[in-house]
Design an enzyme around this catalytic site. Structure first.
Site, PDB file in Angstrom:
ATOM      1  CD  GLU A  62      76.782 -40.316  30.941  1.00 31.55           C
ATOM      2  OE1 GLU A  62      76.473 -41.205  30.119  1.00 31.55           O
ATOM      3  OE2 GLU A  62      76.843 -40.520  32.189  1.00 31.55           O
ATOM      4  CG  PHE A  86      65.530 -48.555  26.382  1.00 34.37           C
ATOM      5  CD1 PHE A  86      65.485 -49.019  27.692  1.00 34.37           C
ATOM      6  CD2 PHE A  86      66.757 -48.467  25.744  1.00 34.37           C
ATOM      7  CE1 PHE A  86      66.651 -49.403  28.339  1.00 34.37           C
ATOM      8  CE2 PHE A  86      67.924 -48.856  26.378  1.00 34.37           C
ATOM      9  CZ  PHE A  86      67.865 -49.321  27.691  1.00 34.37           C
ATOM     10  CD  GLN A  87      69.571 -45.948  27.689  1.00 37.76           C
ATOM     11  OE1 GLN A  87      70.035 -45.667  26.583  1.00 37.76           O
ATOM     12  NE2 GLN A  87      70.320 -46.439  28.673  1.00 37.76           N
ATOM     13  CE  LYS A 122      70.316 -45.474  16.992  1.00 42.77           C
ATOM     14  NZ  LYS A 122      70.180 -46.741  17.772  1.00 42.77           N
ATOM     15  CG  MET A 164      81.208 -24.927  54.652  1.00 38.62           C
ATOM     16  SD  MET A 164      82.263 -23.718  55.507  1.00 38.62           S
ATOM     17  CE  MET A 164      83.374 -23.237  54.189  1.00 38.62           C
TER      18      MET A 164
END
Length: 630
Positions: free
Chosen positions: A80, A142-143, A192, A507
């Protein structure tokens, strides 16, 4: 007979009315997911970057149907974070709003780095996340994560859609907010069950948005514009300091006209690269920590600083109280919060950069310039001496390639490409030596996000398939998001990736050498770099390795000629440092890495005559060429 015909006509009319009613019901009775996808299409969205998951599946189900109908394409990334960076690169390259999707929980949190990157650099994005059903919010389902709360500091605005009837309005508002005023990312979190719920759909068309509390100032104050014009006309040593706001406002033509009208030297920030042609005689390139010496000297010595769409970032200013300390300041920016935040201006102008400059130029033409065109010449002569004495150097070593010569060669062979970068030494070398046009420089400036380059290039190429898109990366940065090679392979996204491989987090190593007594803690990457040819081959794309100067030119040509994505691993000098450099806490005039016999110290202020620009080689405090007292 007459009655039977009449009855038949009535039956046909009844069937037509019933058919129309069915069509109306079919069109109006839709899910929240359908409303989202339809609203995105109405706002001109052609590409979405994302990754599906449980909570966002109803939206992906509607996206499946929309893709089948045509007009919109989903690009399946491998992580993602890659989706957010791709949407960001898409937006920077086009000026349009980039769109990305992620599911709830880890999908949403994986987007956070990309959202923060866009927020820091003022990039317009709409980020859609799935969420657990409304009744489960707050139950540690969940999630489940509170992405609305997590992202609050790094978005311009955010929504949780609790009623599907609000979906189209929210999408219209999100696009309006993301793309107007100071641009930025907007989050839309969709539970959802909201995406599944059916309702009577009434779309909100683009532009039909009323937000009473959100009215960005576009027009600059006429009195302040007049004050700015007076300062510009009266300045002896003016400097135009241009930031990313000029790119966002598409103000490059107005910047050029202003510079040429008043003979103003121009320096840009990392975000402002491309706003002014760096081949122009008035260009000083980038200023700041790794800016050109002459840009940093100019900002130290100027008597008027005209800041256009810039925010006085610490990497630009160095020691803030010594930044343009002799100058009056005009600050033009659309965000009132930025004006006076770090440096109090003498003339603040809040408004759209392009519109303010249009008004300023119009006013100057109406009033007449009232200014000797040669007034700036001694100042420009002085700057020219600095440019002659302190040029950016491209070292050539007998036994190894320098990173700078690699960047220069790529720029010579692809002068009109869109360039993305990762973050580190290679980014600064690219900023110093590439000469890009407007929107053709795409780099994470504010957040400094390693792993940005490849997915950002992916987004730019999807947006502009006929343009050459090249990512300049480093061996450490490249490995942050190398999984996106799978996305390049799946969709045949033809970007070229040039890895400046010095075997270090370059760097970090440079700072450890300079400020930590060469204690190279966890910065050596030499043992962990994958074999690029094997890695590329595993994904079914082309990989190359360049080990010597003799191979460089041909390899770059071969890379550009190949019809498909290419990764080129270029082995460069391992301990090369990026100079000039302004050390933390130092003023811009106190750079390290300049030629030893020309280091600027307190006495060096007398090296140049402020009147004619000649070198002061006398010891009596008078210019030997024009006699001015120094």
């Amino acid at each position: 007979m007459h009655h039977s015909i009449q009855n038949a006509v009535q039956q046909i009319e009844g069937l037509v009315r019933y058919s129309v009613q069915l069509q109306r019901v079919a069109v109006k009775r839709v899910s929240g997911g359908y409303a989202l996808i339809d609203s995105l299409k109405r706002h001109g969205v052609k590409h979405i970057f994302g990754y599906p998951g449980g909570a966002i599946l109803p939206i992906y189900d509607e996206l499946y149907r929309a893709e089948a109908e045509g007009g919109i394409q989903h690009i399946l990334v491998r992580h993602e974070q890659g989706a957010a960076h791709a949407a960001d690169g898409y937006a920077r390259a086009t000026g349009q709003v980039g769109v990305c999707f992620g599911t709830s929980g880890p999908g949403a949190t994986n987007l956070v780095t990309g959202i923060a990157t866009a927020h820091m650099d003022s990039i317009p994005m709409v980020v859609v996340t799935g969420q657990v059903p409304r009744h489960a919010i707050g139950s540690d389902a969940f999630q489940e994560t509170d992405i609305y709360g997590i992202s609050l500091p790094i978005v311009k605005h955010s929504y949780v859609v609790r009623d599907p009837r609000e979906m189209s309005r929210i999408v219209a508002e999100a696009f309006h907010i993301a793309s107007t005023g100071r641009p930025g990312p907007v989050l839309i979190d969709v539970p959802k069950d909201v995406a599944l719920e059916l309702f009577d759909y009434k779309p909100v068309e683009p532009g039909n948005v009323k937000l009473p509390g959100y009215r960005p100032t576009v027009k600059g104050n006429p009195r302040q514009i007049s004050q700015a014009l007076r300062l510009i006309r009266n300045a002896n040593q003016p400097l135009l300091y241009v930031g990313g706001g000029a790119i966002a406002a598409n103000a490059h033509a107005e910047i050029k006209e202003l510079a040429e009208r008043f003979n103003l030297p121009v320096t840009t920030t990392l975000m402002g690269l491309g706003a002014f042609d760096e081949h122009h005689s008035l260009s000083l390139g980038m200023l700041g920590m790794h800016g050109t010496a002459y840009a940093n000297f100019a900002v130290t010595e100027c008597d008027l600083l005209i800041a256009v769409g810039a925010r006085f970032d610490d990497r630009v200013t160095g020691k803030l109280d010594e930044f343009a300390s002799r100058a009056k300041v005009i600050h033009i920016d659309i965000d009132p919060a930025e004006v006076g935040k770090n440096r109090a201006p003498d003339v603040p102008i809040v408004g759209d950069v392009r519109q303010v400059l249009i008004d300023l130029l119009r006013r100057s033409k109406q009033d007449g310039d009232m200014r000797d065109p040669e007034r700036n010449q001694p100042w420009l002569n002085r700057i020219a001496r600095w440019q002659e004495d302190y040029p950016l150097e491209v070292p050539h070593y007998p036994d190894s390639l320098s990173p700078q010569e690699v960047i220069v060669e790529v720029g010579l062979q692809a002068p009109n490409a869109y360039y993305t970068t990762d973050v580190g030494q290679h980014q600064m070398w690219a900023a110093q030596f590439l000469k890009c046009g407007p929107r053709r420089w795409i780099s994470s400036a504010g957040l400094g996000t390693m792993g940005y380059g490849v997915p950002a290039a992916m987004g730019a190429k999807v947006a502009l398939p006929d343009e050459e898109v090249i990512c300049i990366s480093g061996d450490a940065s490249f490995q942050m998001n190398l999984q996106e090679l799978g996305t390049l392979a799946q969709y045949g996204i033809n970007i070229k990736t040039v890895i400046i491989n010095n075997g270090w987090q370059g760097m970090v190593r440079q700072w450890q050498e300079a400020f930590y007594e060469e204690r190279y803690s966890s910065s050596n990457m030499q043992a962990g770099m994958p074999d690029i040819i094997k890695l590329a081959d595993a994904y079914g794309i082309k990989g190359m390795v360049v080990r010597s100067r003799d191979e460089l030119k041909g390899a770059i040509a071969q890379m550009l000629a190949h019809k498909g994505p290419v990764i080129v691993d270029i082995r460069v000098k391992k301990d090369e440092n990026c100079y000039p450099m302004v050390a933390p806490g130092k003023s811009n005039s106190q750079m390290i890495g300049l030629p030893q016999h020309k280091k600027l110290d307190k006495a060096a202020e007398l090296l140049y005559c402020s009147s004619c620009g000649a070198k002061n080689i006398s010891t009596n405090n008078f210019c030997p060429e024009c006699g001015t007292k120094l």
